[in-house]
Design an enzyme around this catalytic site. Structure first.
Site, mmCIF file in Angstrom:
data_model
loop_
_atom_site.group_PDB
_atom_site.id
_atom_site.type_symbol
_atom_site.label_atom_id
_atom_site.label_comp_id
_atom_site.label_asym_id
_atom_site.label_seq_id
_atom_site.Cartn_x
_atom_site.Cartn_y
_atom_site.Cartn_z
ATOM 1 N N LYS A 1 45.431 36.983 25.936
ATOM 2 C CA LYS A 1 46.495 36.443 25.089
ATOM 3 C C LYS A 1 45.869 35.984 23.772
ATOM 4 O O LYS A 1 44.687 35.635 23.726
ATOM 5 C CB LYS A 1 47.192 35.241 25.746
ATOM 6 C CG LYS A 1 47.913 35.533 27.045
ATOM 7 C CD LYS A 1 48.614 34.279 27.575
ATOM 8 C CE LYS A 1 49.313 34.568 28.899
ATOM 9 N NZ LYS A 1 50.036 33.370 29.409
ATOM 10 N N ASP B 1 43.973 39.879 35.655
ATOM 11 C CA ASP B 1 45.424 40.084 35.664
ATOM 12 C C ASP B 1 45.854 41.092 34.598
ATOM 13 O O ASP B 1 46.794 41.862 34.796
ATOM 14 C CB ASP B 1 46.177 38.775 35.391
ATOM 15 C CG ASP B 1 45.557 37.536 35.988
ATOM 16 O OD1 ASP B 1 44.362 37.550 36.316
ATOM 17 O OD2 ASP B 1 46.274 36.534 36.099
#
Length: 388
Positions: A147, A157
């Site tokens: 992110k 993930d």
């Protein structure tokens, strides 16, 4: 597709009925504004946004459409996504500049809805999400940041969240031009995040080696978190499924080797009852527990990989043992007869406002809940593999 579904074995007709009733209940009580499965959103009291959790559930519902041919599943997915996707391809609450890989995951479903409905808004929305990856910040080694708010960080993930969408786009619309970029990012994860002693992968990696949770030498976080392992192995299978159609035999062989290596490793850590521990390599630690969501992801990954020929047949038994471990131990009925899936870790991450340090204490401090989509969604994916 549209095959006659298989049934669960071992006199589990009642379990199968309970699962089907649960899926029907969730569909009947959910729309884009109010997804009954998203416990984290419900707890927050905030308006629902475009998110990976809903994406996982819709993926499972579209799998049910593929398997059964029942249009109610497609119609639900279409209505749900239409609650976000506008006619011009813009997506309500989604902003490219937020730069989070989590928000790429639900866009995988846009391909299937475009194929099934022919609605141009879905094709336009695919392009919008693809534009995020064009300008997504990267580490010096070439991997997407997880992110924007987590600079230089790669999380396991993220492989599941972004790379299957990226690979599907490359296959369909770009003649595989950037497929090698995807494979290099996966190879970098193996190089930087795989622990040679255990064969497991660390949850996160900081390429700058400046975060308080990162080892100053390796850059890795200190522990192996089950759900991250689950997202990662399912991401490998999903990428391989698409890569199968592209002329990249060496890259396919490498990722398939990674998959088999991790499957072998995970099998060694599986509990006798079929589940895996929240901290997968530390079963003896006080407070550690057998966790549902990560187990379901691994089950789905192994079953799908065997079905597609990426893993030997012997891994089917491992995946089925995990699935039946969940439905026998964690799928219950409330007093009112409604279904309940228990033992789900609500959240897990690194850094952020709450100073998540990746320690044993941290992972065992997060709430353990029931009926949250981060467990229900993966269980649905595993269930669809059992039906195939």
């Amino acid at each position: 597709m549209n095959q006659k579904p298989h049934h669960l074995c071992g006199e589990r007709a009642a379990t199968e009925q309970l699962l089907n009733e649960y899926i029907d209940y969730l569909m009947a009580h959910s729309d884009a504004e109010h997804p009954a499965w998203n416990l984290e959103m419900i707890r927050s009291g905030r308006r629902n946004k475009w998110n990976y959790i809903d994406g996982c559930m819709i993926s499972g519902i579209l799998e049910l459409f593929d398997i059964t041919g029942e249009t109610r599943y497609l119609d639900f997915a279409d209505r749900f996504l239409s609650g976000f996707v506008e006619e011009d391809g813009s997506i309500r609450t989604y902003e490219v500049e937020e730069y989070t890989l989590d928000n790429v995951n639900p866009a995988k479903n846009l391909f299937r809805l475009y194929d099934a409905t022919g609605k141009e808004k879905y094709r336009k929305a695919i392009e919008r999400v693809r534009s995020q990856l064009e300008t997504m910040p990267r580490t010096s080694e070439g991997n997407f940041w997880h992110k924007k708010i987590y600079p230089n960080q790669v999380w396991l993930d993220g492989i599941y969240m972004a790379l299957p969408f990226y690979m599907e786009y490359e296959k369909r619309y770009d003649a595989g031009k950037d497929a090698k970029d995807i494979c290099r990012q996966i190879a970098n994860v193996e190089l930087r995040m795989r622990d040679p002693k255990t064969g497991l992968y660390y949850h996160g990696y900081d390429a700058s080696r400046t975060m308080y949770w990162a080892d100053p030498v390796t850059g890795c976080s200190p522990n192996f978190w089950l759900r991250a392992e689950g997202w990662f192995i399912l991401g490998l299978v999903d990428v391989l499924e698409i890569l199968e159609t592209l002329p990249l035999p060496e890259e396919k062989q490498h990722i398939q080797h990674m998959l088999q290596d991790l499957a072998e490793t995970l099998t060694r850590y599986q509990d006798a009852g079929g589940l895996w521990y929240q901290l997968i390599a530390l079963p003896e630690v006080e407070g550690n527990y057998l966790e549902t969501s990560g187990t379901a992801l691994i089950s789905a990954a192994l079953l799908k990989a065997v079905r597609l020929g990426f893993l030997p047949e012997r891994f089917r038994a491992v995946g089925e043992k995990a699935f039946y471990g969940i439905v026998d131990q964690r799928l219950l009925k409330n007093a009112d007869g409604s279904p309940c899936v228990t033992g789900i870790c609500l959240v897990g991450g690194l850094g952020g406002e709450t100073h998540r340090d990746g320690s044993v204490r941290y992972y065992l401090s997060e709430p353990v809940v029931q009926n949250d989509a981060k467990g229900v969604g993966p269980l649905l994916l595993a269930y669809t593999e059992m039906l195939r």
